[in-house]
Scaffold this motif. Sequence first.
Motif, PDB file in Angstrom:
ATOM      1  N   ALA A  71     -22.060  -6.666 -31.841  1.00 49.80           N
ATOM      2  CA  ALA A  71     -23.128  -7.663 -31.974  1.00 49.80           C
ATOM      3  C   ALA A  71     -23.633  -7.738 -33.403  1.00 49.80           C
ATOM      4  CB  ALA A  71     -24.268  -7.328 -31.016  1.00 49.80           C
ATOM      5  N   GLY A  72     -23.720  -6.596 -34.082  1.00 47.86           N
ATOM      6  CA  GLY A  72     -24.196  -6.599 -35.449  1.00 47.86           C
ATOM      7  C   GLY A  72     -23.278  -7.349 -36.395  1.00 47.86           C
ATOM      8  N   VAL A  73     -21.971  -7.158 -36.250  1.00 48.67           N
ATOM      9  CA  VAL A  73     -21.021  -7.838 -37.131  1.00 48.67           C
ATOM     10  C   VAL A  73     -20.979  -9.336 -36.828  1.00 48.67           C
ATOM     11  CG1 VAL A  73     -18.599  -8.003 -37.836  1.00 48.67           C
ATOM     12  CG2 VAL A  73     -19.638  -5.758 -37.465  1.00 48.67           C
ATOM     13  N   VAL A  74     -20.977  -9.712 -35.551  1.00 49.45           N
ATOM     14  CA  VAL A  74     -20.999 -11.138 -35.202  1.00 49.45           C
ATOM     15  C   VAL A  74     -22.234 -11.807 -35.789  1.00 49.45           C
ATOM     16  CG1 VAL A  74     -21.206 -12.805 -33.316  1.00 49.45           C
ATOM     17  CG2 VAL A  74     -19.635 -10.884 -33.101  1.00 49.45           C
TER      18      VAL A  74
ATOM     19  N   LEU B 248      -5.657  -9.604 -30.084  1.00 51.34           N
ATOM     20  CA  LEU B 248      -5.620 -11.002 -29.650  1.00 51.34           C
ATOM     21  C   LEU B 248      -6.884 -11.743 -30.087  1.00 51.34           C
ATOM     22  CD1 LEU B 248      -4.117 -10.595 -26.067  1.00 51.34           C
ATOM     23  CD2 LEU B 248      -2.979 -11.518 -28.109  1.00 51.34           C
ATOM     24  N   ALA B 249      -8.037 -11.069 -30.019  1.00 50.83           N
ATOM     25  CA  ALA B 249      -9.270 -11.691 -30.510  1.00 50.83           C
ATOM     26  C   ALA B 249      -9.147 -12.009 -31.995  1.00 50.83           C
ATOM     27  CB  ALA B 249     -10.458 -10.762 -30.253  1.00 50.83           C
ATOM     28  N   GLY B 250      -8.459 -11.140 -32.732  1.00 51.67           N
ATOM     29  CA  GLY B 250      -8.244 -11.382 -34.150  1.00 51.67           C
ATOM     30  C   GLY B 250      -7.316 -12.545 -34.436  1.00 51.67           C
ATOM     31  N   LEU B 251      -6.538 -12.965 -33.425  1.00 52.78           N
ATOM     32  CA  LEU B 251      -5.702 -14.161 -33.551  1.00 52.78           C
ATOM     33  C   LEU B 251      -6.436 -15.427 -33.111  1.00 52.78           C
ATOM     34  CD1 LEU B 251      -2.252 -12.888 -32.213  1.00 52.78           C
ATOM     35  CD2 LEU B 251      -2.710 -13.762 -34.524  1.00 52.78           C
ATOM     36  N   THR B 252      -7.698 -15.269 -32.701  1.00 50.68           N
ATOM     37  CA  THR B 252      -8.442 -16.383 -32.133  1.00 50.68           C
ATOM     38  C   THR B 252      -9.470 -16.956 -33.085  1.00 50.68           C
ATOM     39  OG1 THR B 252      -8.192 -15.334 -29.959  1.00 50.68           O
ATOM     40  CG2 THR B 252      -9.805 -17.101 -30.133  1.00 50.68           C
ATOM     41  N   ARG B 253     -10.238 -16.069 -33.744  1.00 50.21           N
ATOM     42  CA  ARG B 253     -11.277 -16.502 -34.669  1.00 50.21           C
ATOM     43  C   ARG B 253     -11.408 -15.470 -35.781  1.00 50.21           C
ATOM     44  NH1 ARG B 253     -14.414 -20.531 -33.225  1.00 50.21           N
ATOM     45  NH2 ARG B 253     -16.030 -19.900 -34.696  1.00 50.21           N
ATOM     46  N   PRO B 254     -11.912 -15.868 -36.966  1.00 51.46           N
ATOM     47  CA  PRO B 254     -12.129 -14.889 -38.032  1.00 51.46           C
ATOM     48  C   PRO B 254     -13.091 -13.778 -37.629  1.00 51.46           C
ATOM     49  CG  PRO B 254     -12.229 -17.121 -38.909  1.00 51.46           C
ATOM     50  CD  PRO B 254     -12.165 -17.251 -37.415  1.00 51.46           C
ATOM     51  N   VAL B 255     -14.014 -14.089 -36.718  1.00 52.58           N
ATOM     52  CA  VAL B 255     -14.990 -13.096 -36.292  1.00 52.58           C
ATOM     53  C   VAL B 255     -14.355 -12.024 -35.402  1.00 52.58           C
ATOM     54  CG1 VAL B 255     -15.764 -14.230 -34.152  1.00 52.58           C
ATOM     55  CG2 VAL B 255     -17.399 -12.900 -35.522  1.00 52.58           C
ATOM     56  N   GLY B 256     -13.054 -12.117 -35.180  1.00 50.28           N
ATOM     57  CA  GLY B 256     -12.337 -11.033 -34.527  1.00 50.28           C
ATOM     58  C   GLY B 256     -12.530  -9.715 -35.246  1.00 50.28           C
ATOM     59  N   LEU B 257     -12.936  -9.779 -36.513  1.00 49.64           N
ATOM     60  CA  LEU B 257     -13.273  -8.578 -37.266  1.00 49.64           C
ATOM     61  C   LEU B 257     -14.325  -7.744 -36.542  1.00 49.64           C
ATOM     62  CD1 LEU B 257     -13.260  -6.876 -39.918  1.00 49.64           C
ATOM     63  CD2 LEU B 257     -14.988  -8.454 -40.809  1.00 49.64           C
ATOM     64  N   ALA B 258     -15.219  -8.407 -35.805  1.00 49.34           N
ATOM     65  CA  ALA B 258     -16.280  -7.687 -35.092  1.00 49.34           C
ATOM     66  C   ALA B 258     -15.711  -6.809 -33.990  1.00 49.34           C
ATOM     67  CB  ALA B 258     -17.277  -8.685 -34.502  1.00 49.34           C
TER      68      ALA B 258
ATOM     69  N   PHE C 173     -12.407 -16.475 -27.250  1.00 44.87           N
ATOM     70  CA  PHE C 173     -12.746 -15.305 -28.052  1.00 44.87           C
ATOM     71  C   PHE C 173     -13.701 -14.387 -27.303  1.00 44.87           C
ATOM     72  CE2 PHE C 173     -15.689 -13.119 -30.870  1.00 44.87           C
ATOM     73  CZ  PHE C 173     -14.798 -12.344 -31.589  1.00 44.87           C
ATOM     74  N   THR C 174     -14.733 -14.952 -26.683  1.00 48.05           N
ATOM     75  CA  THR C 174     -15.710 -14.120 -25.976  1.00 48.05           C
ATOM     76  C   THR C 174     -15.060 -13.373 -24.826  1.00 48.05           C
ATOM     77  OG1 THR C 174     -17.460 -15.706 -26.551  1.00 48.05           O
ATOM     78  CG2 THR C 174     -17.956 -14.109 -24.829  1.00 48.05           C
ATOM     79  N   ALA C 175     -14.122 -14.019 -24.133  1.00 50.50           N
ATOM     80  CA  ALA C 175     -13.420 -13.336 -23.041  1.00 50.50           C
ATOM     81  C   ALA C 175     -12.650 -12.130 -23.567  1.00 50.50           C
ATOM     82  CB  ALA C 175     -12.471 -14.314 -22.344  1.00 50.50           C
ATOM     83  N   LEU C 176     -11.896 -12.320 -24.646  1.00 49.09           N
ATOM     84  CA  LEU C 176     -11.118 -11.216 -25.214  1.00 49.09           C
ATOM     85  C   LEU C 176     -12.034 -10.121 -25.748  1.00 49.09           C
ATOM     86  CD1 LEU C 176      -8.487 -13.391 -27.093  1.00 49.09           C
ATOM     87  CD2 LEU C 176      -8.043 -11.954 -25.091  1.00 49.09           C
ATOM     88  N   ALA C 177     -13.122 -10.511 -26.407  1.00 54.22           N
ATOM     89  CA  ALA C 177     -14.045  -9.528 -26.971  1.00 54.22           C
ATOM     90  C   ALA C 177     -14.730  -8.730 -25.869  1.00 54.22           C
ATOM     91  CB  ALA C 177     -15.087 -10.233 -27.839  1.00 54.22           C
ATOM     92  N   ALA C 178     -15.213  -9.418 -24.839  1.00 51.90           N
ATOM     93  CA  ALA C 178     -15.947  -8.732 -23.768  1.00 51.90           C
ATOM     94  C   ALA C 178     -15.056  -7.731 -23.046  1.00 51.90           C
ATOM     95  CB  ALA C 178     -16.512  -9.757 -22.782  1.00 51.90           C
ATOM     96  N   TRP C 179     -13.829  -8.128 -22.740  1.00 52.14           N
ATOM     97  CA  TRP C 179     -12.942  -7.209 -22.018  1.00 52.14           C
ATOM     98  C   TRP C 179     -12.440  -6.085 -22.920  1.00 52.14           C
ATOM     99  CZ3 TRP C 179     -13.042  -6.547 -17.132  1.00 52.14           C
ATOM    100  CH2 TRP C 179     -13.396  -7.601 -16.286  1.00 52.14           C
ATOM    101  N   SER C 180     -12.320  -6.344 -24.222  1.00 58.06           N
ATOM    102  CA  SER C 180     -11.981  -5.265 -25.140  1.00 58.06           C
ATOM    103  C   SER C 180     -13.110  -4.241 -25.186  1.00 58.06           C
ATOM    104  CB  SER C 180     -11.720  -5.816 -26.548  1.00 58.06           C
ATOM    105  OG  SER C 180     -11.415  -4.779 -27.454  1.00 58.06           O
ATOM    106  N   LEU C 181     -14.353  -4.713 -25.237  1.00 57.72           N
ATOM    107  CA  LEU C 181     -15.501  -3.813 -25.236  1.00 57.72           C
ATOM    108  C   LEU C 181     -15.567  -3.031 -23.921  1.00 57.72           C
ATOM    109  CD1 LEU C 181     -18.149  -6.171 -26.848  1.00 57.72           C
ATOM    110  CD2 LEU C 181     -17.132  -4.155 -27.906  1.00 57.72           C
ATOM    111  N   TYR C 182     -15.276  -3.707 -22.821  1.00 54.83           N
ATOM    112  CA  TYR C 182     -15.293  -3.006 -21.529  1.00 54.83           C
ATOM    113  C   TYR C 182     -14.205  -1.937 -21.493  1.00 54.83           C
ATOM    114  CZ  TYR C 182     -15.132  -2.089 -16.552  1.00 54.83           C
ATOM    115  OH  TYR C 182     -15.133  -1.464 -15.338  1.00 54.83           O
TER     116      TYR C 182
END
Length: 392
Positions: free
Chosen positions: A324-327, A183-193, A158-167
Motif C-alpha cells: 500500500a505504501g509503494v502504490v 505477472l502483476a509486473g507485466l500489467t502495470r508499472p506499479v507492479g513494483l509495489a 492488476f488488483t487481482a494479481l496483487a491481492a492474490w500474490s499478497l494472500y
Amino acid sequence: MTDLGTRTEPALRRAAPALLGYAAVRALGLVTLALWSAARDKSAYTLLTARWDALWYTRVAELGYGYEVRLPNGDVHSNLAFFPLLPWLERLLSAVTPLSYADAGFAVSLLASLFAAWGVFAVTDHVYGGRAGVCAVLLWAVLPVGIVQSMAYSESLFTALAAWSLYALLTGRWLIAGLLASLAGLTRPVGLAVVAAVWAAGIAAFLRDRRDRAASGSERVTPAGATTATQAAGMALAPLGAAAYVLWVGHRTGRGPLGYLDVQAGWRNGFDGGYAFARFVADKFTSFPSALAGVGLIVGVGLVGWLYVTCVRQGQPLPLLVYAGVVTALALCASSYFGSKPRLLMPAFPLLLPLALALARARTRRSAVIVAVIAAASALYGAFWLNGSGPP
C-alpha cells in the motif's frame, strides 16, 4: 479461513456474500451509467471499452507495439508505455471466441474484477475475519472511481494479481506469490509495489530466522522461519515480469535499460516526489471557486495519509503495508495526469481495511444503509465522470 491449498468450492462459498455484494454494486454502477449515457445520447459501452487507455490497449492487441502519436507540442505518445499482459489476454480471448478485441478487454476486466474482489476478501478474511472481508470488498466496490473496475483498463487485472500474490505471501506460498508478482509486473508499472512486498516479506523472514537461531543457539534452519530455497525462488521470480518488459522496451527503442523512462517522458509522466502535484494543488488557490477544489484535494491526501498511519497502528502485516505504501507513493508523486490519481490509488485496497473493520463492528442494518448510500453516490458519480472528463 480461505487457503490456496484448500478446494476451490469451500473457499468460493465462504467468499460468496462478498462476491454477490460486489456484483450488485457493479451492476448498479453499470445500469446507472447506461441510463445517464442514453440521456446524453452517448454509448455507455463505448465509454467502457473504446476510449482513453482502453483504446490504446486494444490497438496493442490488434496491431502490436510500435504505434505512436506525435502531438503539435513535440510530445510523442507511444503505445510502448502500456504493459502487455492485458492486450495479450485480449488477443488470446479474441482468437478463441467471436469477441472483438474491445469486447475481449471488457470481458477480461469483468472477470478480473471478480477475482480482485475475491482476493481482497481472502486477504482481509485471513487477517481480520470474514465479516471484515465482506466490508472491505464492498468498500473497494463503492470507491468514487469504482466504475473503472468495469472498464477495459488494467486496474482490475492488476488488483487481482496483487491481492492474490499478497494472500500467497500471508499463507506461505512463496512460488505462487512470486509468479503472481511477476505477472502483476507485466500489467502495470506499479507492479513494483508487489515486488517490493515479496522482497520485504522475504527479507523479514530471513532476519526473523537469524534472530530465532541466535536466541536458541542452534544452527538448525526451521522450516517455518527460514528463507528457504522456495522463498528465495519466489523472491527471484517476482521482478522478472517488469524487468523483462522494461529491458525489452529499452532494446526496441535502442536507449538501453532506461528506455522505458524515455517513453514515459513522452507522455510527460515521471516521478518528482510530488512536487508537480503540490504545485497543481497550490494553483487551485488562485481564485475562489477553484480554491474549494484545492481544499478538497488537501483533505483527500490527508485522508489517505491518515488511513495509512492507521494501518500501521493496527499492525497490518508487513507485505500489506509495503504494498500500500509503494502504490500510494507512486500515485501521489507522479508528475502528470493529476485527475488520474484516485484511479491510480484504487489498487491500494489495504488502505480500506481500517474502514472495513469499523464497518464490520457496526450493526448490520447500519452498515447496509451506509454501503447502500455510498454505492448510489458512487454510481451517480461514475456515470457523471465517464460522460464528462473521465479518465485518463
